[in-house]
Structure formats: C-alpha cells, structure tokens
Design a protein around this motif. Structure first.
Motif, short mmCIF file in Angstrom:
data_model
loop_
_atom_site.label_atom_id
_atom_site.label_comp_id
_atom_site.label_asym_id
_atom_site.label_seq_id
_atom_site.Cartn_x
_atom_site.Cartn_y
_atom_site.Cartn_z
N ALA A 1 0.76 -1.28 0.12
CA ALA A 1 0.16 -0.08 -0.13
C ALA A 1 0.87 1.37 -0.01
CB ALA A 1 -1.10 0.18 1.25
N ASN A 2 0.53 2.13 -0.82
CA ASN A 2 1.22 3.40 -1.23
C ASN A 2 0.70 4.32 -0.02
OD1 ASN A 2 3.32 5.03 -2.29
ND2 ASN A 2 1.46 6.27 -2.89
N LEU A 3 1.63 5.35 0.79
CA LEU A 3 1.58 6.22 1.71
C LEU A 3 1.69 7.49 1.08
CD1 LEU A 3 2.46 4.71 5.11
CD2 LEU A 3 0.23 4.47 3.97
N ARG A 4 1.08 8.69 1.62
CA ARG A 4 1.56 9.98 1.07
C ARG A 4 1.71 10.72 2.48
NH1 ARG A 4 -3.33 12.69 1.43
NH2 ARG A 4 -5.15 11.35 1.68
N ARG A 5 2.31 11.80 2.27
CA ARG A 5 2.80 12.72 3.45
C ARG A 5 3.42 11.71 4.45
NH1 ARG A 5 -2.42 15.72 5.13
NH2 ARG A 5 -1.08 16.41 6.97
N VAL A 6 4.52 10.84 3.80
CA VAL A 6 5.24 9.93 4.53
C VAL A 6 6.26 10.47 5.62
CG1 VAL A 6 6.24 7.74 4.36
CG2 VAL A 6 4.65 8.26 3.15
N THR A 7 6.43 10.03 6.79
CA THR A 7 7.57 10.10 7.52
C THR A 7 8.09 8.78 7.55
OG1 THR A 7 6.73 12.07 8.96
CG2 THR A 7 8.38 10.76 9.73
N THR A 8 9.50 8.65 7.50
CA THR A 8 10.31 7.63 7.81
C THR A 8 11.09 7.42 8.77
OG1 THR A 8 10.19 7.22 5.24
CG2 THR A 8 11.61 5.70 6.31
N ARG A 9 10.82 6.49 9.92
CA ARG A 9 11.66 6.65 11.06
C ARG A 9 12.83 5.66 10.86
NH1 ARG A 9 9.08 9.67 14.92
NH2 ARG A 9 6.91 10.33 14.66
N SER A 10 13.55 5.73 11.81
CA SER A 10 14.55 4.77 11.60
C SER A 10 14.78 4.26 13.36
CB SER A 10 16.17 5.36 11.53
OG SER A 10 16.33 5.42 10.22
#
Length: 397
Positions: free
Chosen positions: A216-225
């Motif tokens: 599923a594609n997300l928008r307004r994404v924050t990628t956390r490490s």
C-alpha cells in the motif's frame, strides 16, 4: 553539548538498568584488527559508499583499540584475528568459512538464504500454493503482519497481478524491487495497465529469483529509523527520522538520518520519553526484530529498521516496518559517532547523532562535522557526506 533538550530523561535514565547487559557478548580474545570485507554476493557500490564503508571500519578500529587492516585479503589476513565490516549481509556458509559465529566478530549480520537479507521477507505470499524460494519462512511473515503495511511478496508475474488487484481496490500500490536501496527501484502504480507496463520492463527470471514486493502506498510519509547496534561490549539503541533529498539525476533518494541514541539496548530505548508515533515505530521494529528467530543461523550486531508512517488512499493514518538493514548503511556513521561519544564520556546517557548526504553544488558543512566524502562520485556526481553529534544528557550522581 546541550543537555536541556533531554532534561526530562534524567531521572528515568539514572534509574535504568546497566547498559545493554542483556545483549553483551564478550570480544573474542584473538581479534587484533578491523578489516573491510567485500562479500561474494555483495551488490556494486558507489565510490562514496566504499569510502564511507572504510570510514565505518576505521571508526570501529579506534573505538575498540584495534588496528585498521584495510580491505580483507585472504593471502595476508587470518580471519580469526579480524573483526569484519562487510559490504553486505553475509550468507551463513560464507560466514562460517570466515570463522564467524558471534555478532562480536562483525559489524552487520548473517542470514541463511539470499532472500532473507532483502525486503521480500516483510510480506506474506498471496496464497499457500504461491511460488517461493527454498527456506521461505511463512512463520516470519505471519509474525510481522501486524507490524507492516498491507502488502504481498511474489515470485512470479501472475502472482504480481493477483496481488495488485487485491491492493488496488484500496488505492495506489508501491512496487519495490528487493535489491533496490536508498529509494531506488520503486514505482507507484494506480491501475493494472500501469502494473503490466512495469512488468514488461522487468525480467521474469529476476522476479523468480529475487521476488517483488507490492505494498500500500502512503502519502505525506515520515520514515523513521529504529535500531540497536553492538560493537563488542558496547551497545546503543535509537529512534529517529530520515530525510529525503533530490539527487543529481532528479530522483528522490535517502539523504541522511537524525537519531536519538541511548546507551544500552532495546529496554533502555523504551525507557525514553517519545511521542506516540515514535513509540509505535519502536514497538513495530521490535516485533520485526524478534521474528528474525524464524531464520536458522541468523545473527546480527547491527539491527536497523525503516518504519513508514503516513496516510493511505482513504486518508487513514498507517504505520509499518518497510524493511530491515542489517549491513553497514546510511545511518552507520551516526551510530558509530554515538558509540564513540559514549566511550569517551562514561557519564553520557543520550546523544543526538546526524548523518547527512548532500547532492549538487558542494557547500561547507557545519562546524564540528566529520566529513566522510567530499567531491565528485563517478556515478552520483557532486556529493558531500558528513556526520555530527549534538546535544547530550549526562548522568548526574
């Protein structure tokens, strides 16, 4: 360093358990040097990646008071005396040939099958009869299903179409090639026609060999490490965020990580105050991490997980682990900078470490930055990579 930003942590850290005692395995006594190791199945690396890999190995050598032996040479080096920094996650048979049996002997990880080091393990197959590689773990996929985004892994073209039809009913689908990293090898499709056009460009043999991820594609994404790293008897755990930048070819790619690192392991990380979104990301990463027990022979001294958080096509907020990185990666210089800061000051409990990758016209890095690469990469063009450690919380007796 500035301790104000972390002042709410003070009492909780002071009362926490001794750092990472549950994860420590002693150094093998024979190790005297650190070497970069280029694995049999490692993917080609950009020039700046090779330079940074060497910088990571040199940092580990200084941290552990070992010599830096350069690139591993079987004709010159005895593996029993070396701590290895591989360019990629090692296969179990290769690790055994090198005498690696403990996470204290390398910065990275060991897995039993080639697919297990890629993002294909993140999702379930489309059904129980679907094509799969030998050693596939349905148990792993089931254990992580609530910690990842909706998606499937496939190893055949028709399976990709079936998975896409299921997912497209809920919105656009992100197609990921398992060997792509740093944002490469990903395409968003909105119709079966777009999927078919993409599949025509991908070799059937490549899909059968390496698989394909549909998610599923997300928008307004924050990628956390989120991660936990151990070098000998020193360990840190961390959470933070990644930033995306535009490279010299106009593509959106990984541009660095901002990490909040705590002395210790997973338990010490969970003791830190954090917002609900970050806490969920940590919980999902830990679920993914625990599930690696499904793979026989798995071991890792670096455990790094990307967690995507954003809105799906219906406007619902979602969070899930996107993939793991158990080899030296973009955040490694920040991890080593934090480990070094803790080694230099036994009173430090929390530090903020940042790794940065800048493309285009080179600009001066901020004061205090440690530069790893500055110049023209033959393939990537003008590029600057550096690391900084800022802010700290010290233990107060």
């Amino acid at each position: 360093m500035d301790s104000i930003a972390f002042s709410p942590l003070l009492e909780r850290v002071r009362r926490s358990r001794p750092a990472a005692t549950r994860q420590i395995v002693s150094h093998p006594q024979a190790i005297t040097a650190v070497a970069v190791y280029f694995s049999r199945a490692g993917a080609p690396m950009y020039a700046h990646e090779k330079v940074t890999l060497s910088a990571v190995a040199e940092s580990i050598a200084r941290l552990s008071s070992y010599q830096y032996a350069g690139v591993f040479d079987a004709n010159k080096h005895s593996t029993g005396e070396l701590f290895l920094v591989p360019d990629d996650t090692l296969m179990l048979d290769e690790a055994r040939s090198l005498g690696i049996h403990s996470p204290c002997q390398l910065y990275g990880a060991v897995v039993p099958y080639p697919f297990a080091k890629t993002k294909v393990i993140t999702h379930r197959l489309i059904n129980t009869d679907a094509a799969r590689p030998s050693g596939w773990s349905a148990t792993f996929a089931e254990n992580v299903c609530n910690a990842v985004l909706p998606g499937y892994t496939v190893f055949e073209v028709e399976g990709a179409r079936t998975a896409a039809m299921r997912l497209l009913s809920r919105g656009p689908v992100r197609i990921k090639e398992p060997l792509g990293d740093g944002g490469h090898g990903q395409t968003v499709v909105r119709t079966i026609a777009e999927l078919n056009a993409l599949l025509e460009r991908l070799a059937t043999e490549k899909i059968a060999s390496h698989g394909l991820v549909l998610e599923a594609n997300l928008r307004r994404v924050t990628t956390r490490s989120v991660g936990c790293t151990m070098v000998g008897d020193r360990a840190i755990a961390y959470h933070g965020t990644q930033r995306s930048v535009t490279n010299n070819h106009g593509l959106s790619v990984y541009g660095g990580s901002h990490l909040i690192c705590v002395r210790g392991g997973w338990a010490e990380l969970e003791d830190l105050p954090m917002d609900p979104q970050a806490r969920l990301a940590v919980a999902q990463a830990r679920t993914y991490d625990r599930s690696t027990a499904s793979f026989p022979g798995f071991l890792a001294s670096r455990r790094n997980y990307d967690v995507g958080q954003g809105l799906d096509a219906r406007g619902h907020w979602r969070s899930g682990v996107l993939e793991a990185s158990w080899r030296s990666g973009g955040a490694s210089t920040a991890e080593l900078a934090a480990l070094t800061a803790f080694a230099r000051d036994s009173a430090l409990q929390v530090v903020k470490a940042t790794s940065v990758k800048r493309f285009g016209r080179l600009r001066n890095p901020p004061p205090g930055a440690v530069i790893h690469f500055e110049g023209d990469d033959p393939e990537e063009g003008p590029l600057l990579r550096y690391t900084m450690v800022t802010r700290a919380l010290r233990h107060v007796a």
